[in-house]
Design a protein around this motif. Structure first.
Motif, PDB file in Angstrom:
ATOM      1  N   HIS A  18       0.840  -1.215   0.000  1.00 27.21           N
ATOM      2  CA  HIS A  18       0.000   0.000   0.000  1.00 27.21           C
ATOM      3  C   HIS A  18       0.864   1.250   0.000  1.00 27.21           C
ATOM      4  CE1 HIS A  18      -3.925   2.068   0.989  1.00 27.21           C
ATOM      5  NE2 HIS A  18      -4.174   1.289  -0.039  1.00 27.21           N
ATOM      6  N   GLU A  19       1.801   1.317  -0.882  1.00 22.47           N
ATOM      7  CA  GLU A  19       2.817   2.381  -1.065  1.00 22.47           C
ATOM      8  C   GLU A  19       3.442   2.773   0.276  1.00 22.47           C
ATOM      9  OE1 GLU A  19       0.859   6.420  -2.505  1.00 22.47           O
ATOM     10  OE2 GLU A  19       1.856   6.378  -0.567  1.00 22.47           O
ATOM     11  N   GLN A  20       3.520   4.050   0.620  1.00 23.48           N
ATOM     12  CA  GLN A  20       4.393   4.442   1.741  1.00 23.48           C
ATOM     13  C   GLN A  20       3.626   4.574   3.053  1.00 23.48           C
ATOM     14  OE1 GLN A  20       7.516   4.102   1.019  1.00 23.48           O
ATOM     15  NE2 GLN A  20       6.791   3.700  -1.066  1.00 23.48           N
ATOM     16  N   ASN A  21       2.827   3.550   3.415  1.00 23.68           N
ATOM     17  CA  ASN A  21       2.138   3.558   4.713  1.00 23.68           C
ATOM     18  C   ASN A  21       3.168   3.487   5.838  1.00 23.68           C
ATOM     19  OD1 ASN A  21       2.448   0.524   5.550  1.00 23.68           O
ATOM     20  ND2 ASN A  21       2.057   0.592   3.367  1.00 23.68           N
ATOM     21  N   CYS A  22       2.653   3.632   7.073  1.00 20.55           N
ATOM     22  CA  CYS A  22       3.548   3.736   8.233  1.00 20.55           C
ATOM     23  C   CYS A  22       4.543   2.580   8.330  1.00 20.55           C
ATOM     24  CB  CYS A  22       2.695   3.822   9.502  1.00 20.55           C
ATOM     25  SG  CYS A  22       3.624   3.910  11.013  1.00 20.55           S
ATOM     26  N   SER A  23       4.067   1.344   8.233  1.00 18.88           N
ATOM     27  CA  SER A  23       4.984   0.192   8.431  1.00 18.88           C
ATOM     28  C   SER A  23       5.936   0.030   7.247  1.00 18.88           C
ATOM     29  CB  SER A  23       4.183  -1.095   8.652  1.00 18.88           C
ATOM     30  OG  SER A  23       3.269  -1.312   7.605  1.00 18.88           O
ATOM     31  N   THR A  24       5.485   0.300   6.040  1.00 20.24           N
ATOM     32  CA  THR A  24       6.379   0.186   4.880  1.00 20.24           C
ATOM     33  C   THR A  24       7.449   1.283   4.922  1.00 20.24           C
ATOM     34  OG1 THR A  24       4.611  -0.807   3.583  1.00 20.24           O
ATOM     35  CG2 THR A  24       6.450   0.162   2.349  1.00 20.24           C
ATOM     36  N   SER A  25       7.041   2.481   5.324  1.00 15.64           N
ATOM     37  CA  SER A  25       8.030   3.570   5.468  1.00 15.64           C
ATOM     38  C   SER A  25       9.055   3.197   6.535  1.00 15.64           C
ATOM     39  CB  SER A  25       7.336   4.876   5.863  1.00 15.64           C
ATOM     40  OG  SER A  25       6.429   5.241   4.851  1.00 15.64           O
ATOM     41  N   THR A  26       8.577   2.479   7.576  1.00 14.23           N
ATOM     42  CA  THR A  26       9.494   2.025   8.641  1.00 14.23           C
ATOM     43  C   THR A  26      10.505   1.029   8.078  1.00 14.23           C
ATOM     44  OG1 THR A  26       7.736   2.299  10.275  1.00 14.23           O
ATOM     45  CG2 THR A  26       9.580   0.883  10.907  1.00 14.23           C
ATOM     46  N   VAL A  27      10.004   0.077   7.288  1.00 14.14           N
ATOM     47  CA  VAL A  27      10.899  -0.935   6.689  1.00 14.14           C
ATOM     48  C   VAL A  27      11.937  -0.232   5.808  1.00 14.14           C
ATOM     49  CG1 VAL A  27      10.997  -2.864   5.035  1.00 14.14           C
ATOM     50  CG2 VAL A  27       9.221  -2.825   6.793  1.00 14.14           C
ATOM     51  N   ARG A  28      11.484   0.765   5.063  1.00 13.99           N
ATOM     52  CA  ARG A  28      12.406   1.473   4.152  1.00 13.99           C
ATOM     53  C   ARG A  28      13.429   2.283   4.928  1.00 13.99           C
ATOM     54  NH1 ARG A  28      10.103   2.126  -1.760  1.00 13.99           N
ATOM     55  NH2 ARG A  28      11.930   3.431  -2.125  1.00 13.99           N
ATOM     56  N   ILE A  29      12.981   2.959   5.993  1.00 12.33           N
ATOM     57  CA  ILE A  29      13.947   3.837   6.679  1.00 12.33           C
ATOM     58  C   ILE A  29      14.949   3.000   7.483  1.00 12.33           C
ATOM     59  CG2 ILE A  29      12.756   4.384   8.888  1.00 12.33           C
ATOM     60  CD1 ILE A  29      13.512   7.362   8.211  1.00 12.33           C
ATOM     61  N   VAL A  30      14.488   1.888   8.064  1.00 10.29           N
ATOM     62  CA  VAL A  30      15.429   1.003   8.783  1.00 10.29           C
ATOM     63  C   VAL A  30      16.423   0.420   7.766  1.00 10.29           C
ATOM     64  CG1 VAL A  30      15.650  -1.173  10.071  1.00 10.29           C
ATOM     65  CG2 VAL A  30      13.867   0.465  10.689  1.00 10.29           C
ATOM     66  N   GLY A  31      15.893  -0.028   6.621  1.00  9.17           N
ATOM     67  CA  GLY A  31      16.776  -0.604   5.596  1.00  9.17           C
ATOM     68  C   GLY A  31      17.711   0.424   4.984  1.00  9.17           C
ATOM     69  N   SER A  32      17.335   1.708   5.066  1.00  9.02           N
ATOM     70  CA  SER A  32      18.177   2.745   4.429  1.00  9.02           C
ATOM     71  C   SER A  32      19.505   2.934   5.163  1.00  9.02           C
ATOM     72  CB  SER A  32      17.438   4.095   4.377  1.00  9.02           C
ATOM     73  OG  SER A  32      17.347   4.668   5.682  1.00  9.02           O
ATOM     74  N   SER A  33      19.574   2.396   6.408  1.00  9.58           N
ATOM     75  CA  SER A  33      20.876   2.458   7.109  1.00  9.58           C
ATOM     76  C   SER A  33      21.720   1.238   6.728  1.00  9.58           C
ATOM     77  CB  SER A  33      20.648   2.471   8.635  1.00  9.58           C
ATOM     78  OG  SER A  33      20.255   1.168   9.059  1.00  9.58           O
ATOM     79  N   HIS A  34      21.180   0.418   5.811  1.00 12.19           N
ATOM     80  CA  HIS A  34      21.787  -0.851   5.365  1.00 12.19           C
ATOM     81  C   HIS A  34      21.698  -1.923   6.443  1.00 12.19           C
ATOM     82  CE1 HIS A  34      24.105   0.826   1.665  1.00 12.19           C
ATOM     83  NE2 HIS A  34      22.854   1.289   1.763  1.00 12.19           N
ATOM     84  N   ALA A  35      20.729  -1.753   7.355  1.00  9.58           N
ATOM     85  CA  ALA A  35      20.376  -2.856   8.274  1.00  9.58           C
ATOM     86  C   ALA A  35      19.786  -3.962   7.400  1.00  9.58           C
ATOM     87  CB  ALA A  35      19.338  -2.378   9.291  1.00  9.58           C
ATOM     88  N   GLY A  36      19.832  -5.205   7.892  1.00  8.16           N
ATOM     89  CA  GLY A  36      19.422  -6.363   7.097  1.00  8.16           C
ATOM     90  C   GLY A  36      17.926  -6.408   6.816  1.00  8.16           C
ATOM     91  N   LEU A  37      17.541  -7.266   5.860  1.00  9.06           N
ATOM     92  CA  LEU A  37      16.142  -7.422   5.461  1.00  9.06           C
ATOM     93  C   LEU A  37      15.300  -7.921   6.624  1.00  9.06           C
ATOM     94  CD1 LEU A  37      13.855  -7.532   3.338  1.00  9.06           C
ATOM     95  CD2 LEU A  37      14.700  -9.797   2.656  1.00  9.06           C
ATOM     96  N   PHE A  38      15.762  -8.936   7.360  1.00 10.07           N
ATOM     97  CA  PHE A  38      14.956  -9.506   8.460  1.00 10.07           C
ATOM     98  C   PHE A  38      14.763  -8.459   9.572  1.00 10.07           C
ATOM     99  CE2 PHE A  38      16.843 -13.988   7.379  1.00 10.07           C
ATOM    100  CZ  PHE A  38      16.203 -13.939   6.157  1.00 10.07           C
ATOM    101  N   ALA A  39      15.829  -7.727   9.886  1.00  9.28           N
ATOM    102  CA  ALA A  39      15.730  -6.688  10.937  1.00  9.28           C
ATOM    103  C   ALA A  39      14.751  -5.597  10.499  1.00  9.28           C
ATOM    104  CB  ALA A  39      17.114  -6.098  11.205  1.00  9.28           C
ATOM    105  N   SER A  40      14.777  -5.252   9.211  1.00  4.13           N
ATOM    106  CA  SER A  40      13.879  -4.203   8.692  1.00  4.13           C
ATOM    107  C   SER A  40      12.423  -4.679   8.740  1.00  4.13           C
ATOM    108  CB  SER A  40      14.267  -3.839   7.259  1.00  4.13           C
ATOM    109  OG  SER A  40      15.629  -3.454   7.198  1.00  4.13           O
TER     110      SER A  40
END
Ligand code: SDX
Length: 391
Positions: free
Chosen positions: A193-215
């Motif tokens: 659902h594009e940039q909803n709260c949880s997806t934006s969270t996954v993207r911002i956590v991943g943007s630090s190059h944290a792993g996929l599972f952690a994101s």
């Protein structure tokens, strides 16, 4: 606005990224995954096909889907030691907190970080999380011993095996095709659902190059909130309260409008949709069909319809363009399937998983910069330190 900083709490008017995955038109109530309408996908595709579409950008052909299916099957065993994390939780723990922890713990058992530049590495990590996440979701019910996502000799599919793991561990499993089809459709409707709260969270956590599972684990936590995915559980609790209170919806409409009362009509309103949420329309129709197919009489479905009608005729809701959202009717179907209320948001997470994966992968492949918003400072001006004797 101070200097170059534009204050935008909740990012209501901020585009965080460019994305080619999901298109929403909030005014017209349009939702498309990779250009395909949600109505067509819910009607004609199955959930695993939609996972493939969201993540890789195209609908799979027969052999691609077959291989995807088999590769997930091969990864569907979860390390037995993960049970120590699961068994550390009290029975009273909410399944979403357990799921977020188990997902993060996956990193401990799959320490090799994903090289996003390698298609093969990325594919392996994607298949791994798609295979293990539903097992962990079933484990959050905690009676589960089941390790395998798929049961090879029963040759059942992704959604069927999720239901089997959740409800029929060990018993001879009589598959109710209607329940499987209804759940498959629900998972498709929740997939992205594009940039909803949880997806934006996954993207911002991943943007630090944290792993996929952690994101993904961070996304589960964000989804848990009652203003977001947790609303599907809160809707049922609200409808139960209305029923216990004699079924009079006007009291609850009045409460929802009362600015001094924090109560909100759960399952109503949306940041983007200022028209009907197209998913709510499909789910409302499916609710009638599924309850009829299962021969379930649930008075709260009628209460929900009465509440929707009353709200849509009330100028407070009309003025603010508040309509039922994806969470308003979904819980009624989960309930008819026998899924416990506290598991509703876990079902939302299983559905949203392919969207989180697709968005994380897109963010990394596009080499997006680390997410780091600014602020407008409203605190104290500079002041001298005071020794403790003088405070
Ligand atoms: C999901 O973003 C996504 O795409 C999310 C989602 C996805 O697929 O990922 O679609 C899934 O999270 C759906 C939403 C589930 N949440 C709920 O059902 C909880 C109830 N809804 C609200 O809390 C609210 O509508 C939100 C959180 C969904 C949206 O909030 P916004 O965009 O920040 O809107 P707002 O709080 O600024 O509300 C605008 C006005 C306010 O009144 P005024 O101050 O202008 O007088 O509308 C009122 C709000 O008080 N309002 C409500 C209301 N929702 C908004 N009043 C009563 N009941 C409500 N449900």
């Amino acid at each position: 606005q101070t200097g170059a900083i534009t204050l935008d709490p909740g990012y209501k008017n901020t585009g965080a990224c460019e994305s080619a995955i999901t298109f929403l038109d909030g005014e017209k109530g349009i939702l498309r995954y990779r250009g395909y309408s949600i109505e067509e996908l819910a009607e004609k595709a199955d959930f695993l096909e939609v996972c493939y579409l969201l993540i890789f950008g195209e609908l799979p052909n027969k052999s691609q889907l077959q291989k995807f299916n088999t590769d997930i099957l091969d990864q569907s065993i979860v390390n037995e030691d993960m049970k120590t994390v699961l068994n550390g939780f009290p029975e009273s723990a909410h399944p979403m907190g357990v799921l977020s922890s188990l997902t993060s713990a996956l990193t401990a058992f799959n320490p090799k970080s994903v090289n996003v530049e390698s298609e093969e590495d990325m594919y392996r990590a994607i298949v791994k999380i798609l295979a293990k996440f539903p097992v962990l979701a079933a484990w959050t019910l905690r009676q589960k011993k089941s390790q395998a996502l798929y049961n090879k000799d029963m040759n059942i599919g992704y959604v069927e095996s999720l239901l089997k793991m959740m409800f029929q561990e060990g018993k001879t499993y009589k598959l109710n095709k209607k329940v499987v089809n209804a759940l498959d459709k629900l998972l498709i409707l929740h997939a992205d659902h594009e940039q909803n709260c949880s997806t934006s969270t996954v993207r911002i956590v991943g943007s630090s190059h944290a792993g996929l599972f952690a994101s993904i684990s961070a996304g589960v936590s964000a989804l848990w909130g009652p203003l977001h995915g947790g609303a599907n559980q809160a809707v049922i609790e609200m409808l139960e309260e209305i029923k216990a209170d004699g079924g009079d919806t006007s009291k609850f409409i009045a409460k929802a409008k009362d600015k001094d009362d924090p109560f909100r009509l759960m399952g109503f309103g949306h940041r983007v949709y200022k028209n009907f949420d197209p998913r709510a329309k499909i789910i409302k129709k499916a609710a009638d069909e599924v309850l009829e197919q299962l021969g379930v009489e649930d008075p709260i479905l009628e209460i929900a319809k009465g509440l929707e009608k009353a709200a849509l005729e009330d100028e407070y809701f009309i003025e603010r363009k508040l309509y039922p959202n994806v969470d308003f009717y979904s819980g009624i179907i989960y309930r008819a399937m026998g899924i416990p209320t506290e598991m509703f948001t876990v079902m939302f997470a299983v559905g949203r998983l392919p969207g989180w994966i697709a968005q994380w992968r897109e963010m990394r492949l596009r080499k997006e910069p680390i997410g780091r918003p600014r602020q407008v400072y409203i605190g104290e001006n500079h002041r001298k330190f005071k020794e403790i004797e003088n405070r």
